[in-house]
Every structure is written in structure tokens, then in C-alpha cells.
Design a protein around this motif. Structure first.
Motif, PDB file in Angstrom:
ATOM      1  N   ALA A 124       0.828  -1.210   0.000  1.00 39.73           N
ATOM      2  CA  ALA A 124       0.000   0.000   0.000  1.00 39.73           C
ATOM      3  C   ALA A 124       0.863   1.261   0.000  1.00 39.73           C
ATOM      4  O   ALA A 124       0.550   2.242  -0.702  1.00 39.73           O
ATOM      5  CB  ALA A 124      -0.923  -0.014   1.223  1.00 39.73           C
ATOM      6  N   LEU A 125       1.971   1.236   0.754  1.00 40.58           N
ATOM      7  CA  LEU A 125       2.879   2.385   0.782  1.00 40.58           C
ATOM      8  C   LEU A 125       3.535   2.585  -0.578  1.00 40.58           C
ATOM      9  O   LEU A 125       3.671   3.722  -1.053  1.00 40.58           O
ATOM     10  CB  LEU A 125       3.931   2.176   1.866  1.00 40.58           C
ATOM     11  CG  LEU A 125       4.971   3.288   2.033  1.00 40.58           C
ATOM     12  CD1 LEU A 125       4.295   4.609   2.394  1.00 40.58           C
ATOM     13  CD2 LEU A 125       6.007   2.906   3.092  1.00 40.58           C
ATOM     14  N   ALA A 126       3.946   1.495  -1.225  1.00 41.20           N
ATOM     15  CA  ALA A 126       4.571   1.598  -2.550  1.00 41.20           C
ATOM     16  C   ALA A 126       3.597   2.177  -3.571  1.00 41.20           C
ATOM     17  O   ALA A 126       3.990   2.982  -4.432  1.00 41.20           O
ATOM     18  CB  ALA A 126       5.062   0.223  -3.000  1.00 41.20           C
ATOM     19  N   GLN A 127       2.354   1.791  -3.478  1.00 38.35           N
ATOM     20  CA  GLN A 127       1.357   2.327  -4.405  1.00 38.35           C
ATOM     21  C   GLN A 127       1.104   3.811  -4.158  1.00 38.35           C
ATOM     22  O   GLN A 127       0.782   4.556  -5.088  1.00 38.35           O
ATOM     23  CB  GLN A 127       0.049   1.536  -4.266  1.00 38.35           C
ATOM     24  CG  GLN A 127       0.162   0.091  -4.739  1.00 38.35           C
ATOM     25  CD  GLN A 127      -1.080  -0.720  -4.429  1.00 38.35           C
ATOM     26  OE1 GLN A 127      -1.905  -0.328  -3.597  1.00 38.35           O
ATOM     27  NE2 GLN A 127      -1.228  -1.866  -5.092  1.00 38.35           N
TER      28      GLN A 127
ATOM     29  N   LEU B 241       8.504  -2.533  -7.204  1.00 33.73           N
ATOM     30  CA  LEU B 241       7.090  -2.236  -7.014  1.00 33.73           C
ATOM     31  C   LEU B 241       6.847  -0.734  -7.016  1.00 33.73           C
ATOM     32  O   LEU B 241       5.861  -0.249  -7.608  1.00 33.73           O
ATOM     33  CB  LEU B 241       6.613  -2.858  -5.698  1.00 33.73           C
ATOM     34  CG  LEU B 241       5.135  -2.725  -5.362  1.00 33.73           C
ATOM     35  CD1 LEU B 241       4.266  -3.380  -6.426  1.00 33.73           C
ATOM     36  CD2 LEU B 241       4.841  -3.332  -3.995  1.00 33.73           C
ATOM     37  N   ILE B 242       7.738   0.020  -6.370  1.00 35.17           N
ATOM     38  CA  ILE B 242       7.611   1.485  -6.379  1.00 35.17           C
ATOM     39  C   ILE B 242       7.760   2.013  -7.799  1.00 35.17           C
ATOM     40  O   ILE B 242       6.984   2.877  -8.256  1.00 35.17           O
ATOM     41  CB  ILE B 242       8.661   2.118  -5.445  1.00 35.17           C
ATOM     42  CG1 ILE B 242       8.399   1.702  -3.992  1.00 35.17           C
ATOM     43  CG2 ILE B 242       8.663   3.632  -5.574  1.00 35.17           C
ATOM     44  CD1 ILE B 242       9.486   2.130  -3.026  1.00 35.17           C
ATOM     45  N   HIS B 243       8.742   1.486  -8.528  1.00 41.67           N
ATOM     46  CA  HIS B 243       8.951   1.924  -9.911  1.00 41.67           C
ATOM     47  C   HIS B 243       7.753   1.571 -10.787  1.00 41.67           C
ATOM     48  O   HIS B 243       7.355   2.363 -11.666  1.00 41.67           O
ATOM     49  CB  HIS B 243      10.225   1.274 -10.458  1.00 41.67           C
ATOM     50  CG  HIS B 243      10.486   1.575 -11.900  1.00 41.67           C
ATOM     51  ND1 HIS B 243      10.861   2.816 -12.347  1.00 41.67           N
ATOM     52  CD2 HIS B 243      10.402   0.776 -13.009  1.00 41.67           C
ATOM     53  CE1 HIS B 243      11.023   2.789 -13.668  1.00 41.67           C
ATOM     54  NE2 HIS B 243      10.752   1.557 -14.087  1.00 41.67           N
ATOM     55  N   ALA B 244       7.159   0.383 -10.559  1.00 43.51           N
ATOM     56  CA  ALA B 244       6.016  -0.045 -11.370  1.00 43.51           C
ATOM     57  C   ALA B 244       4.799   0.837 -11.145  1.00 43.51           C
ATOM     58  O   ALA B 244       3.933   0.937 -12.034  1.00 43.51           O
ATOM     59  CB  ALA B 244       5.673  -1.500 -11.052  1.00 43.51           C
ATOM     60  N   ASN B 245       4.710   1.480  -9.978  1.00 46.18           N
ATOM     61  CA  ASN B 245       3.585   2.359  -9.689  1.00 46.18           C
ATOM     62  C   ASN B 245       3.902   3.824  -9.977  1.00 46.18           C
ATOM     63  O   ASN B 245       3.121   4.709  -9.588  1.00 46.18           O
ATOM     64  CB  ASN B 245       3.170   2.208  -8.220  1.00 46.18           C
ATOM     65  CG  ASN B 245       2.416   0.920  -7.953  1.00 46.18           C
ATOM     66  OD1 ASN B 245       1.205   0.837  -8.140  1.00 46.18           O
ATOM     67  ND2 ASN B 245       3.129  -0.117  -7.537  1.00 46.18           N
ATOM     68  N   SER B 246       5.032   4.082 -10.635  1.00 50.60           N
ATOM     69  CA  SER B 246       5.424   5.460 -10.941  1.00 50.60           C
ATOM     70  C   SER B 246       5.057   5.796 -12.386  1.00 50.60           C
ATOM     71  O   SER B 246       4.498   4.979 -13.117  1.00 50.60           O
ATOM     72  CB  SER B 246       6.929   5.630 -10.724  1.00 50.60           C
ATOM     73  OG  SER B 246       7.647   4.927 -11.722  1.00 50.60           O
TER      74      SER B 246
ATOM     75  N   SER C 269      14.090   7.573 -15.761  1.00 48.89           N
ATOM     76  CA  SER C 269      13.791   6.285 -15.148  1.00 48.89           C
ATOM     77  C   SER C 269      14.150   6.334 -13.666  1.00 48.89           C
ATOM     78  O   SER C 269      14.239   7.411 -13.069  1.00 48.89           O
ATOM     79  CB  SER C 269      14.543   5.155 -15.856  1.00 48.89           C
ATOM     80  OG  SER C 269      14.165   3.896 -15.329  1.00 48.89           O
ATOM     81  N   THR C 270      14.370   5.168 -13.073  1.00 45.25           N
ATOM     82  CA  THR C 270      14.688   5.045 -11.647  1.00 45.25           C
ATOM     83  C   THR C 270      16.004   4.313 -11.489  1.00 45.25           C
ATOM     84  O   THR C 270      16.263   3.332 -12.198  1.00 45.25           O
ATOM     85  CB  THR C 270      13.579   4.265 -10.901  1.00 45.25           C
ATOM     86  OG1 THR C 270      12.330   4.915 -11.100  1.00 45.25           O
ATOM     87  CG2 THR C 270      13.873   4.179  -9.420  1.00 45.25           C
ATOM     88  N   VAL C 271      16.842   4.787 -10.566  1.00 42.20           N
ATOM     89  CA  VAL C 271      18.093   4.114 -10.235  1.00 42.20           C
ATOM     90  C   VAL C 271      17.967   3.548  -8.822  1.00 42.20           C
ATOM     91  O   VAL C 271      17.634   4.288  -7.883  1.00 42.20           O
ATOM     92  CB  VAL C 271      19.300   5.061 -10.325  1.00 42.20           C
ATOM     93  CG1 VAL C 271      20.557   4.387  -9.781  1.00 42.20           C
ATOM     94  CG2 VAL C 271      19.536   5.482 -11.768  1.00 42.20           C
TER      95      VAL C 271
ATOM     96  N   ILE D 100      16.329   5.490  -5.569  1.00 37.78           N
ATOM     97  CA  ILE D 100      15.890   4.621  -4.479  1.00 37.78           C
ATOM     98  C   ILE D 100      17.125   3.903  -3.965  1.00 37.78           C
ATOM     99  O   ILE D 100      17.846   3.267  -4.743  1.00 37.78           O
ATOM    100  CB  ILE D 100      14.831   3.599  -4.938  1.00 37.78           C
ATOM    101  CG1 ILE D 100      13.598   4.311  -5.494  1.00 37.78           C
ATOM    102  CG2 ILE D 100      14.432   2.685  -3.792  1.00 37.78           C
ATOM    103  CD1 ILE D 100      12.543   3.360  -6.038  1.00 37.78           C
ATOM    104  N   ALA D 101      17.405   4.028  -2.687  1.00 42.26           N
ATOM    105  CA  ALA D 101      18.601   3.424  -2.100  1.00 42.26           C
ATOM    106  C   ALA D 101      18.193   2.384  -1.061  1.00 42.26           C
ATOM    107  O   ALA D 101      17.073   2.388  -0.541  1.00 42.26           O
ATOM    108  CB  ALA D 101      19.480   4.488  -1.453  1.00 42.26           C
ATOM    109  N   ALA D 102      19.134   1.470  -0.765  1.00 46.73           N
ATOM    110  CA  ALA D 102      18.860   0.403   0.196  1.00 46.73           C
ATOM    111  C   ALA D 102      20.095   0.134   1.034  1.00 46.73           C
ATOM    112  O   ALA D 102      21.233   0.220   0.553  1.00 46.73           O
ATOM    113  CB  ALA D 102      18.428  -0.880  -0.530  1.00 46.73           C
TER     114      ALA D 102
END
Length: 365
Positions: free
Chosen positions: A6-9, A34-39, A87-89, A130-132
């Protein structure tokens, strides 16, 4: 995990930087995808960078690019950030990046401009970061592995991914999903899990998290035919280190409660040694320091289960069924009638003896 989804969406359509924290193999990259897919950047593939896998002296040129002649052997090269424009890195293991490069990363996140190594000009770039990190980010700051200012810049949204052992309801759905996925890849029918297997998967600690579960299901989908039994799981060796009576009972054909304390310890040692040595009884007897016949006797007395147990029982049952006569067996067919002698043949024997010889000749024919 529903809260994470839900947070990712919710944060997906925005461009805020995200920091994901969790143990190795917990699924941080899946959350980033998942975050990228909802962007609004899904038209381009997310670019993943493992900061721990890049040489320290090449990270800057890899991320920001380089100009020809900036250092020995350098060429005009587009960096990862420029390549991932629009895009997203995903920067995995960010705490492994040298601190002096973390300051340049902070400047990039603030200005959205890159400067190639050896260049004096800046280039605008539209990239979401997005970092981890694989542990608590505040602990990384205290250990001087993560710059405090970078942490505060990235922690606009922080997603904590709990280890698999802390979310037992996710284990079986994930196991079934990956089992079906790999079975479809191998063009196999998904094998069915025994009840003991389901309990074992649910009760295991999973130190390797989701990555370990994926590998376990991949192996089962490839090697198991129709059914997954306890002996097919590689996690048995870890489970038996501090095995309870219920764990040990899965391997024995006799009640554990009927064994003495010494016999339980022996049974646990034998089962563990068999698993480690892939059920090679000769090698297991040598490692245990007992005779092979002694090992065979204990296996038979306690009903220790091995991968071949079920197949051997089925084979013996089949052979016994084939060799045994059915209860309502039909009466044996009468012997063939004796061949009548030819007219030209004469017999000097009495009629009874001649009849007997003819009967024997009929059986021989």
C-alpha cells in the motif's frame, strides 16, 4: 507486506527519494521494483547498481560518467545516471559506498545534475533515486558508514522490510507462488507438498530470507516428481541442529516417546549425519564411528526414513502382490489329451502301460 504494498502504491507516482532497509535477501529490490512499477517512469526499465560490487576507484566514473583523457585509458563514457534518464536508479548496499562519493551523490539528488569525471560542465538529468541498506540506517550513521546528511536527504520515505521469519503468513504463499513459477519454466506439473513439509517451511527461521526460499522452491520444482517430502528439503540439516521431538518424529517410524533419552540423541545424530552425507549409509557409518551393520540395524529398528524408503516399500508391495496367488484362483486347466497312436504303430506293452506312455508323450509335446 500488505502495508508495504500500500505504501509503494502511494509513493510510486511521486518523485521523492526512498530509503529501503532490511536484511540481505529480504526483498528490498522487489519493493523498489514495485515502487517503480507504480510510478510514471515505467516506460523505461529500472537500473540497479550494487555499490558493494563496484571498485572504489571506478564508482564515480560508473555513476557520473567520464571524459576522454580524464585519466589513463579513459574515454567519453555515459554514466549510469545519464543512462537512466527519465527512469529510476536503485542503489543497493549504499552503506558500502565511500563517504567522499556519498557527498557527490547528495549533491546530485539535490540538483539533479551530473558532472562527468574530467569535465567542467554539468548536464541535467531526470532520475529518481531509491537506495537500500542491509541494516538499520541509523546504525549505519553511527558506524560512520552512511553520511548523516545523505541519510536525512534520502529518508523522506523510509521503508522497513522485515525478515521472512518475522512474517510467517507470507511463507507459504511465497513458496507456492515460486513453486508454480519454476514448475512452469521447467514445464513440470507443480509437485504437492506433504503436510510435514508445510509445517517445516512455516516453522523454519529462514536466515537467507526470501532468496533462500526461492532457491529451495527452485530445487524442489526441478528435482521432485509429483510430491515434496521432508527428505527433499535441504533445510533439514539446519532444522535438526536444535530439533524438537516433533521435528525428529518426521524422520522416524516409531513414536519418539517410546525411545529412551540416549536413543533419541542417537536417532538425532544418525538422521543429521545421513542428511549431511546425502543418505550415503557407508559414509555416514564412518563419520558416526559405528559399524555399517549397526547403522542398518538402528535404521531398521527406528524406521528412519530416507528418500528411497517410499519407493522401496512400493516396490516390495508390488513384488509381493505379483508373487502371491489370488484368493479365488481358478482351478488348473486339465492336461492335454494323449495323442492317439497311429495305425501303423504297434505296442508290445500291456494296454495300461501303453496308455501311460502315450500320456507322457502328450505332456512332452
Amino acid at each position: 507486506m500488505r502495508a508495504i504494498v500500500a505504501l509503494a502504491q502511494k509513493i510510486g507516482p511521486t518523485d521523492v527519494p526512498v530509503l529501503i532497509a532490511g536484511e540481505t535477501g529480504a526483498g528490498k529490490e522487489v519493493v523498489a521494483e514495485l515502487i517503480h512499477a507504480n510510478s510514471n517512469r515505467t516506460s523505461r526499465k529500472m537500473v540497479c547498481v550494487n555499490c558493494a560490487g563496484l571498485p572504489a576507484d571506478l564508482i564515480e566514473s560508473e555513476l557520473f560518467g567520464s571524459s576522454k583523457g580524464s585519466f589513463t585509458g579513459s574515454l567519453d563514457r555515459t554514466g549510469i545516471f545519464k543512462h537512466a534518464n527519465f527512469s529510476t536508479v536503485f542503489l543497493d548496499e549504499l552503506s558500502e559506498m565511500p563517504l567522499h562519493l556519498q557527498s557527490k551523490l547528495l549533491r546530485f539528488i539535490q540538483d539533479k545534475r551530473v558532472r562527468r569525471v574530467g569535465s567542467v560542465g554539468d548536464e541535467p538529468v531526470d532520475v529518481r533515486v531509491i537506495a537500500a541498506v542491509n541494516k538499520d540506517p541509523r546504525a549505519c550513521v553511527k558506524e560512520n558508514r552512511l553520511r548523516e546528511d545523505l541519510y536525512y536527504r534520502l529518508s523522506t520515505v523510509t521503508v522497513l522490510v522485515p525478515p521472512l521469519r518475522d512474517r510467517p503468513p507470507d511463507i507459504l504463499p511465497l513458496a507456492n507462488a515460486y513453486l508454480n513459477f519454476f514448475s512452469e519454466q521447467y514445464k513440470h506439473k507443480p509437485p504437492v507438498m506433504e503436510t510435514a513439509v508445510v509445517e517445516m517451511l512455516s516453522n523454519y527461521e529462514w536466515p537467507g530470507n526470501v532468496r533462500q526460499l526461492i532457491n529451495e522452491m527452485n530445487r524442489c520444482a526441478l528435482l521432485c516428481n509429483g510430491k515434496i517430502s521432508v527428505s527433499d528439503l535441504t533445510i533439514q540439516q539446519d532444522m535438526l541442529t536444535d530439533a524438537s521431538e516433533d521435528d525428529l518424529q518426521n524422520w522416524l517410524g516409531v513414536p519418539v516417546s517410546s525411545l529412551s533419552e540416549l536413543e533419541r540423541a542417537e536417532a538425532k545424530a544418525i538422521v543429521r549425519c545421513l542428511i549431511v552425507n546425502k543418505f550415503n549409509k557407508v559414509t555416514a557409518s564412518q563419520k558416526l564411528g559405528i559399524g555399517r551393520q549397526t547403522l542398518y540395524s538402528k535404521i531398521k529398528a527406528w524406521g528412519v526414513k530416507t528418500p528411497a524408503t517410499d519407493s522401496r516399500v512400493a516396490e516390495r508391495t508390488l513384488l509381493h502382490t505379483e508373487s502371491a496367488e489370488p484368493k479365488d484362483a481358478p482351478a488348473p486347466s486339465p492336461p492335454p489329451a494323449p495323442r492317439a497312436p497311429r495305425k501303423s504303430e504297434r505296442s508290445s506293452a500291456p494296454p495300461a502301460e501303453a496308455s501311460e506312455e502315450q500320456s507322457e508323450g502328450g505332456f512332452l509335446d
